[in-house]
Scaffold this motif. Structure first.
Motif, mmCIF file in Angstrom:
data_model
loop_
_atom_site.group_PDB
_atom_site.id
_atom_site.type_symbol
_atom_site.label_atom_id
_atom_site.label_comp_id
_atom_site.label_asym_id
_atom_site.label_seq_id
_atom_site.Cartn_x
_atom_site.Cartn_y
_atom_site.Cartn_z
ATOM 1 N N TYR A 1 12.162 5.530 -2.243
ATOM 2 C CA TYR A 1 11.274 6.686 -2.073
ATOM 3 C C TYR A 1 12.075 7.979 -2.135
ATOM 4 O O TYR A 1 13.204 8.043 -1.634
ATOM 5 N N HIS B 1 2.943 3.252 7.349
ATOM 6 C CA HIS B 1 3.576 4.581 7.356
ATOM 7 C C HIS B 1 5.083 4.501 7.591
ATOM 8 O O HIS B 1 5.666 5.366 8.256
ATOM 9 N N GLN B 2 5.672 3.459 7.041
ATOM 10 C CA GLN B 2 7.065 3.156 7.398
ATOM 11 C C GLN B 2 8.053 4.312 7.206
ATOM 12 O O GLN B 2 8.772 4.688 8.127
ATOM 13 N N VAL B 3 8.106 4.837 5.990
ATOM 14 C CA VAL B 3 9.125 5.858 5.713
ATOM 15 C C VAL B 3 8.830 7.124 6.528
ATOM 16 O O VAL B 3 9.733 7.717 7.135
ATOM 17 N N ARG B 4 7.557 7.504 6.583
ATOM 18 C CA ARG B 4 7.203 8.700 7.361
ATOM 19 C C ARG B 4 7.595 8.523 8.825
ATOM 20 O O ARG B 4 8.139 9.446 9.449
ATOM 21 N N ARG C 1 0.824 -1.215 0.000
ATOM 22 C CA ARG C 1 0.000 0.000 0.000
ATOM 23 C C ARG C 1 0.853 1.258 0.000
ATOM 24 O O ARG C 1 1.991 1.252 0.478
ATOM 25 N N LEU C 2 0.269 2.293 -0.557
ATOM 26 C CA LEU C 2 0.818 3.638 -0.415
ATOM 27 C C LEU C 2 -0.229 4.450 0.344
ATOM 28 O O LEU C 2 -1.431 4.301 0.106
ATOM 29 N N ASP C 3 0.234 5.320 1.240
ATOM 30 C CA ASP C 3 -0.687 6.170 1.998
ATOM 31 C C ASP C 3 -1.479 7.067 1.047
ATOM 32 O O ASP C 3 -1.024 7.328 -0.070
ATOM 33 N N THR D 1 0.700 9.739 -0.319
ATOM 34 C CA THR D 1 1.913 9.337 -1.039
ATOM 35 C C THR D 1 1.611 9.136 -2.522
ATOM 36 O O THR D 1 0.564 8.604 -2.882
ATOM 37 N N LEU E 1 6.038 12.589 -0.193
ATOM 38 C CA LEU E 1 6.675 11.282 -0.385
ATOM 39 C C LEU E 1 6.232 10.673 -1.717
ATOM 40 O O LEU E 1 5.038 10.656 -2.029
HETATM 41 N N1 URA Z 1 6.103 4.672 3.756
HETATM 42 C C1 URA Z 1 5.189 5.582 4.145
HETATM 43 O O1 URA Z 1 5.322 6.196 5.182
HETATM 44 N N2 URA Z 1 4.130 5.779 3.354
HETATM 45 C C2 URA Z 1 3.961 5.145 2.199
HETATM 46 O O2 URA Z 1 2.966 5.395 1.518
HETATM 47 C C3 URA Z 1 4.914 4.212 1.800
HETATM 48 C C4 URA Z 1 5.979 3.993 2.610
#
Ligand code: URA
Length: 231
Positions: A134, A185-188, A102-104, A107, A201
């Motif tokens: 990303y 929400h991994q990257v965030r 999934r993408l938020d 995103t 993102l």
């Molecule tokens: N990490 C995030 O925080 N959001 C995304 O949509 C994908 C990866």
């Protein structure tokens, strides 16, 4: 328009005589209604044909890439929000596609869909370690200490432990982040845990696949070679 029995044969439901028996047994539905007439004319572009409740299509295994715009949730349906399914062209709406990971909502960028359950599973498994790249615009500027923390594997505020990831500072307030898993929400959350909340993102790459010149909001089908690179 085409004959229902021919469509069923083309989808691999069986030989002509097997298809006749399948239809007679009432195992086929057209738009949810049982259909026993093998000569019935159907349009698979706009009608959903199911065998034993499973949607059929002539595609076989297929993977579709979307350049997702902000504002759409990654879900097959949602009572309130617009979903990524709405961005699929009409004919693809009948291919039984599911989003891969999934993408938020906010995103943008590369989102895959497939109709193949096994492939879906393999692509979202952290064991397969398909790297996802990303581009992030964020507060602050990433330092070498941040790079090292990502490399070691971050522990988020709630105790979630992340696999080692690659943080590349691109300049003030801009970084590239590569992760091999897809936690919520991994990257965030990773960036916020280092004091760099993300404002924008975009997923640019998944394995060897990039968005290329696919415009935002548009989709394209992957070639067999491209699918192979993902595996
Ligand atoms: N990490 C995030 O925080 N959001 C995304 O949509 C994908 C990866």
């Amino acid at each position: 328009m085409e004959r229902l029995d021919k469509f069923l044969c083309d989808c691999g439901a069986g030989t002509r005589s097997q298809v006749k028996a399948i239809l007679k047994a009432g195992r086929v539905t057209v738009d949810g209604k049982p259909e026993r007439d093998n000569g019935r004319k159907i349009d698979p572009q706009i009608q959903q044909i199911c065998l034993d409740g499973e949607a059929l299509n002539k595609q076989g295994r297929t993977v579709v890439m979307l350049n997702k715009p902000a504002g759409y949730v990654t879900a097959t349906e949602d009572a309130k929000e617009k979903t990524v399914m709405e961005l699929l062209p009409e004919e693809m709406k009948h291919w039984d596609l599911k989003p891969v990971g999934r993408l938020d909502k906010a995103t943008e960028g590369l989102l895959l869909f497939t109709n193949d359950g096994e492939l879906l599973h393999r692509l979202i498994s952290p064991k397969k370690e398909v790297p996802k790249i990303y581009y992030a615009r964020h507060e602050g500027t990433a330092t070498q200490a941040d790079v090292a923390a990502f490399q070691e594997g971050l522990t988020l505020g709630d105790g979630t432990v992340c696999l080692p990831a690659v943080l590349e500072p691109l300049g003030p307030g801009e970084s590239r982040v590569t992760v091999c898993e897809g936690k919520y929400h991994q990257v965030r959350r990773m960036m916020a845990s280092r004091g760099m909340p993300v404002a924008y993102l975009e997923r640019q790459q998944e394995g060897a696949l990039t968005l290329g010149d696919l415009p935002r909001g548009q989709v394209r089908q992957l070639t067999e070679d491209e699918i192979e690179t993902l595996l």
